[in-house]
Design a protein around this motif. Structure first.
Motif, PDB file in Angstrom:
ATOM      1  N   PHE A 270       6.068  -1.586  -1.944  1.00  0.00           N
ATOM      2  CA  PHE A 270       5.247  -0.389  -2.096  1.00  0.00           C
ATOM      3  C   PHE A 270       5.461   0.543  -0.911  1.00  0.00           C
ATOM      4  O   PHE A 270       5.787   0.097   0.200  1.00  0.00           O
ATOM      5  N   ASN A 273       2.995  -0.270   2.008  1.00  0.00           N
ATOM      6  CA  ASN A 273       2.822  -1.675   2.381  1.00  0.00           C
ATOM      7  C   ASN A 273       4.200  -2.291   2.610  1.00  0.00           C
ATOM      8  O   ASN A 273       5.105  -2.123   1.794  1.00  0.00           O
ATOM      9  N   LYS A 275       4.991  -5.403   2.590  1.00  0.00           N
ATOM     10  CA  LYS A 275       5.199  -6.689   1.916  1.00  0.00           C
ATOM     11  C   LYS A 275       6.305  -6.565   0.873  1.00  0.00           C
ATOM     12  O   LYS A 275       6.329  -5.637   0.080  1.00  0.00           O
ATOM     13  N   TYR A 277       8.282  -8.151  -2.435  1.00  0.00           N
ATOM     14  CA  TYR A 277       8.126  -9.033  -3.584  1.00  0.00           C
ATOM     15  C   TYR A 277       9.511  -9.445  -4.061  1.00  0.00           C
ATOM     16  O   TYR A 277      10.339  -8.595  -4.397  1.00  0.00           O
ATOM     17  N   ASP A 284       6.087 -14.057  -7.565  1.00  0.00           N
ATOM     18  CA  ASP A 284       6.078 -12.723  -6.955  1.00  0.00           C
ATOM     19  C   ASP A 284       6.002 -11.636  -8.012  1.00  0.00           C
ATOM     20  O   ASP A 284       5.343 -10.601  -7.813  1.00  0.00           O
ATOM     21  N   ALA A 287       2.439 -11.414  -9.104  1.00  0.00           N
ATOM     22  CA  ALA A 287       1.640 -10.772  -8.062  1.00  0.00           C
ATOM     23  C   ALA A 287       1.891  -9.272  -8.019  1.00  0.00           C
ATOM     24  O   ALA A 287       0.959  -8.473  -7.827  1.00  0.00           O
ATOM     25  N   LEU A 288       3.153  -8.868  -8.225  1.00  0.00           N
ATOM     26  CA  LEU A 288       3.490  -7.445  -8.238  1.00  0.00           C
ATOM     27  C   LEU A 288       2.819  -6.736  -9.410  1.00  0.00           C
ATOM     28  O   LEU A 288       2.245  -5.658  -9.258  1.00  0.00           O
ATOM     29  N   LYS A 290       0.148  -7.634 -10.964  1.00  0.00           N
ATOM     30  CA  LYS A 290      -1.288  -7.601 -10.712  1.00  0.00           C
ATOM     31  C   LYS A 290      -1.651  -6.505  -9.718  1.00  0.00           C
ATOM     32  O   LYS A 290      -2.644  -5.781  -9.908  1.00  0.00           O
ATOM     33  N   GLU A 291      -0.839  -6.358  -8.676  1.00  0.00           N
ATOM     34  CA  GLU A 291      -1.102  -5.331  -7.668  1.00  0.00           C
ATOM     35  C   GLU A 291      -0.985  -3.931  -8.262  1.00  0.00           C
ATOM     36  O   GLU A 291      -1.812  -3.051  -7.971  1.00  0.00           O
ATOM     37  N   GLU A 293      -1.476  -3.112 -11.372  1.00  0.00           N
ATOM     38  CA  GLU A 293      -2.632  -2.925 -12.253  1.00  0.00           C
ATOM     39  C   GLU A 293      -3.894  -2.619 -11.442  1.00  0.00           C
ATOM     40  O   GLU A 293      -4.674  -1.731 -11.806  1.00  0.00           O
ATOM     41  N   LEU A 294      -4.084  -3.332 -10.328  1.00  0.00           N
ATOM     42  CA  LEU A 294      -5.262  -3.088  -9.485  1.00  0.00           C
ATOM     43  C   LEU A 294      -5.219  -1.680  -8.894  1.00  0.00           C
ATOM     44  O   LEU A 294      -6.249  -0.996  -8.831  1.00  0.00           O
ATOM     45  N   ARG A 295      -4.040  -1.260  -8.465  1.00  0.00           N
ATOM     46  CA  ARG A 295      -3.923   0.091  -7.896  1.00  0.00           C
ATOM     47  C   ARG A 295      -4.207   1.155  -8.949  1.00  0.00           C
ATOM     48  O   ARG A 295      -4.826   2.184  -8.650  1.00  0.00           O
TER      49      ARG A 295
END
Length: 900
Positions: A270, A273, A275, A277, A284, A287-288, A290-291, A293-295
């Motif tokens: 990102f 960020n 981090k 993936y 990973d 997790a990507l 999900k991240e 979607e949360l954003r």
């Protein structure tokens, strides 16, 4: 050709230092003599030259162009096959086949046709012969197309293998560079061209969030109807399942900008960020997704369904084409339950805002498995790009379309641009799935390749080789993207140069003597000034702290002392009863309220001094008032956030209790100080009470004096009531002198006195309630009480000698002075203790809190915009953004010209 390939490996081996490994790989290199079956001897030199160019391109300084050179070789070879096959069909006749290159075309069919042409035959015989010729021609055509497809697939596999080897070698080269630089001074990392371009777009996005006329740089805008396969196309291009998925549910709720570039590892990062993936690991990837979607959900405001806020993501990996794609929410026809009422229009407006950029490349995604009449996106795209100068049309799910549609001509019309009311630069057919969202990308690619190899539509000529697969689509989009970038970037830079010049001119005319400071600079300037004032708190003299604390302490507790303690104890009737009442009241007060009140006062004085220092600077001529709101907001935040050290409460209670229990005035100086304190306190309280009584009975006297306002009936009644109550006090005083009692200090009216006052008022035709009389009495009595004690204070000023000896033959005891001395001493000790607490602990704690508050403010851009505002700030902010964009553009243009 084999010698050239050997040379290729020798060159590559020198670049990575692994000649043994590469030599071994060369020995295992498969035979490619099969190509000679399809390439005539006279044209073998052409292909050899292309291969030679490819080999020469392999170097440490220019390894980024390998994939482009391979793709060019692929395209040239494909074109050669098509041209050769077409020419052979054209000149050799319908019986030609690729099974044998030297095979002569059969003359049987032509001889038969000529014989029938020279003789008179019936129409039926001619029709039969015509059908036979057509049948044979059709069969030969299918055979040729099948052979061409086989050759293309075989050649494509060879190209894929070469690319994988090159990617492996490039990865080894990058890893070797990392090892060589490890342990040494780190060099400045050279950013890739696409990353630099992505940074330019990020700057533009912050400068111009609505994509107005300032932003004309290309992006690949991916747009399509909901569930049309838009996300799947993106995932095939990025080679990873990175986007949230839902069965028929809207998942894309905000624009997602994906920057694609080539790299040794398949990773995603990102923008905000660090981090990474790993896209080769399912954990990973989950997790990507999900991240993202949360954003998306976090960016959507309450009551809305979609957001304009861009999520920036960078994806690197082997073989990825360099470009910037923006995934937009899918176009919907109907708003379902749970959506905002304007969702459909909001999505349309968002799509139009991106497509209105004249250099945006529109990747129009159409579901091939549904009726064309149900499409919403094609009409939307045709309005924004009516001539198709920047649109690429993609037909998805063609495997389902082939299985479900009987009219193949309909798909041919779509890919020829003759069905939808829109035009495009190119038309592509792709397959992006096998029916399961969990299928790996590699499996889908093989499925896509196998489908087109066996497709009846391909054999029928509906699908052309250059119009199929997401791989070819990715190449085409990347080519179009970079072509438009090179055509538009310098014009965009010139636009920002002109904008910068205009803004700088406006600044010089509007603020000629002021240095340019954007919002961040002003905030940092204010931060330094605020922290300097916090440090100045520790430099305030102890005497100033204690004077301010004493003043606030007495101001806070005076009402309680006069109304609840002093006046109550004065009615006790004897000195012993007075002292007992005072002791009980003060003890209860100390145990419950006094320490807490003093700590509150200490907090108030500390923050008042802090605010006073800031306001003092504001009076300076050189002070810049633009940061006033920010500084006052910091002060207010400190008032609500600062909490006094809890340990101070108990220690303060102990020293206050001890101070109030002491009734022994030690010396004459202390006695005189106590009488002075008592006198000042009585005078201030008396002035306040008289002012309140006058204000109640004679409000707005200055207006009455000039005739603008007349006294009200209530004011007249209160004046008369006060006069009658004065008579009551005089009667009490006379009675006290006669009976030697102390009735005057009784704070309440008895029934007889109340009745007398009321009758006297009634005789004056003034009818008031008992409550009205009692309320007026409280003020009249308190004024009298204060005057009496003020007289006592003056008489006791020189009474210390008699107090010390214990004589009372002067008719005075002066226990009131002792009471005020106890209060004064308690205030002094309390002020000293709080001052020490401030100097030793609270100023440091306040400094930490101020730093935390400023850190919180620095991350809240909306709050900073509200506190630091005005034309000066807005103009400086715009100048800052324009300069940043221009610098990024010039840096990118320089790198682009270098790569050319």
């Amino acid at each position: 050709m084999s010698s050239l390939l050997r040379l290729r490996y020798l060159i590559l081996s020198t670049t990575v230092g692994g000649s043994y490994v590469v030599h071994k790989k060369y020995k295992e290199f498969p035979d490619i003599s099969w190509m000679k079956e399809y390439i005539p001897e006279q044209n073998i030199d052409i292909l050899t030259k292309h291969l030679s160019d490819l080999i020469n391109s392999v170097s440490l300084s220019n390894s980024t162009n390998l994939q482009d050179r391979i793709r060019q070789l692929h395209e040239r070879f494909t074109d050669y096959l098509l041209i050769t096959a077409s020419s052979r069909l054209l000149f050799a006749g319908p019986s030609f086949a690729l099974d044998d290159y030297k095979q002569k075309p059969s003359k049987d069919l032509f001889t038969l046709a000529k014989a029938y042409q020279n003789t008179s035959t019936t129409n039926d015989e001619r029709e039969k012969l015509s059908k036979a010729a057509q049948y044979q021609a059709h069969g030969n055509q299918e055979k040729v197309q099948q052979e061409m497809m086989t050759i293309q697939i075989k050649y494509q596999r060879e190209i894929d293998r070469l690319e994988k080897e090159l990617q492996s070698l490039k990865k080894q080269l990058l890893l070797k560079q990392d090892r060589n630089t490890s342990g040494k001074k780190q060099r400045k990392i050279k950013r890739s061209l696409i990353d630099m371009y992505s940074e330019v777009l990020d700057e533009l996005n912050e400068y111009d969030t609505n994509y107005n006329v300032q932003d004309h740089l290309p992006r690949v805008i991916v747009i399509g109807d909901q569930s049309s396969g838009k996300t799947s196309v993106l995932e095939m291009i990025t080679q990873a399942r990175i986007f949230p998925r839902g069965a028929g549910e809207m998942m894309t709720r905000s624009p997602v900008k994906v920057t694609l570039s080539e790299g040794p590892y398949h990773i995603a990062v990102f923008k905000d960020n660090a981090k990474e993936y790993d896209l080769t690991k399912e954990a990973d990837l989950a997790a990507l997704r999900k991240e993202i979607e949360l954003r998306m959900r976090a960016s959507v405001k309450e009551g809305q369904t979609i957001s304009n806020e861009v999520i920036s993501l960078s994806v690197k990996g082997p073989g990825l084409q360099r470009m910037v794609l923006v995934d937009l929410p899918g176009i919907i026809s109907t708003e379902t339950l749970g959506m905002a009422s304007d969702t459909k229009n909001s999505i349309t407006r968002l799509a139009n805002s991106y497509m209105s950029n004249p250099n945006a490349i529109i990747l129009c995604i159409q579901d091939g498995s549904v009726d064309a009449e149900r499409s919403n996106v094609t009409e939307l795209v045709s309005k924004m790009d009516p001539y198709g100068k920047r649109t690429i049309f993609v037909l998805t799910k063609v495997d389902l379309a082939e299985a479900n549609l009987h009219d193949t001509d309909r798909i041919k019309k779509i890919l020829d641009g003759k069905l939808f009311p829109m035009k495009a630069l190119g038309y592509f057919a792709v397959v992006t799935g096998k029916g399961s969202a969990d299928d790996p990308i590699e499996s889908i690619q093989k499925y896509e390749e196998e489908f087109f190899r066996k497709s009846k539509l391909f054999r029928d000529g509906v699908f052309k080789a250059t119009q199929t697969t997401t791989r070819n689509l990715s190449f085409a989009v990347s080519d179009c993207f970079w072509k438009m970038v090179k055509e538009s970037v310098e014009q965009q830079s010139d636009t920002f140069k002109a904008t910068r010049f205009n803004l700088e001119t406006e600044w010089k005319n509007s603020f000629p003597k002021t240095r340019e400071q954007d919002r961040d600079e002003l905030f940092e300037k204010a931060r330094g000034e605020i922290l300097d004032e916090v440090v100045t708190l520790s430099q305030i003299p102890s005497r100033q702290w204690e004077e301010n604390l004493s003043k606030h302490l007495w101001s806070t507790m005076s009402d309680f002392i006069f109304n609840d303690v002093f006046s109550t104890a004065a009615q006790a009737g004897s000195i012993g009863a007075f002292n007992t009442t005072v002791d009980v009241k003060l003890q209860q007060w100390t145990e419950k309220e006094l320490p807490r009140q003093c700590i509150h006062i200490g907090h108030l004085v500390l923050l008042d001094e802090f605010q006073g220092l800031i306001e003092r600077d504001q009076k300076s001529r050189s002070y810049d008032p633009i940061t006033n709101d920010l500084k006052m907001q910091v002060v207010q935040a400190c008032r609500s956030r600062h909490v006094w050290d809890a340990k101070a409460l108990d220690s303060l209670r102990v020293i206050q209790t001890q101070a109030l229990q002491d009734r022994n005035v030690p010396d004459k100086q202390q006695w005189e100080s106590a009488t002075k304190f008592m006198e000042n306190a009585l005078r201030k309280e008396l002035e306040r009470e008289e002012a309140e009584l006058i204000s109640n009975t004679n409000q707005n006297s200055w207006k009455k004096y000039i005739g603008l306002q007349r006294s009200t009936i209530e004011e007249k009644y209160r004046q008369q009531c006060a006069k009658e109550l004065d008579r009551v006090l005089m009667s009490r005083k006379q009675l006290d002198q006669t009976t030697k009692h102390n009735l005057t200090l009784r704070s309440t009216l008895d029934q007889d006195e109340l009745t007398t006052v009321k009758k006297n008022l009634q005789s004056q035709k003034i009818d008031v309630s008992n409550h009205f009389i009692n309320d007026t009495w409280q003020r009249v009595y308190k004024i009298y009480f204060l005057k009496q004690n003020l007289t006592t204070c003056m008489d006791c000023r020189r009474f210390f000698y008699y107090y010390q000896k214990g004589f009372s033959d002067q008719g005075l005891d002066c226990h009131e002075v002792v009471f005020f001395w106890r209060l004064k001493r308690m205030i002094e000790i309390t002020s000293n203790a709080i001052r020490q607490q401030i100097s030793n602990i609270e100023t440091r704690r306040l400094e930490r809190e101020v730093k935390e508050i400023l850190d919180d403010f620095s991350g809240d851009e909306k709050l900073k915009a509200n506190l630091l505002k005005g034309k000066r700030v807005d103009l400086a902010e715009e100048l800052k953004r324009v300069r940043q964009v221009q610098e990024k553009l010039e840096e990118f243009i320089g790198a682009l010209n270098t790569e050319k």
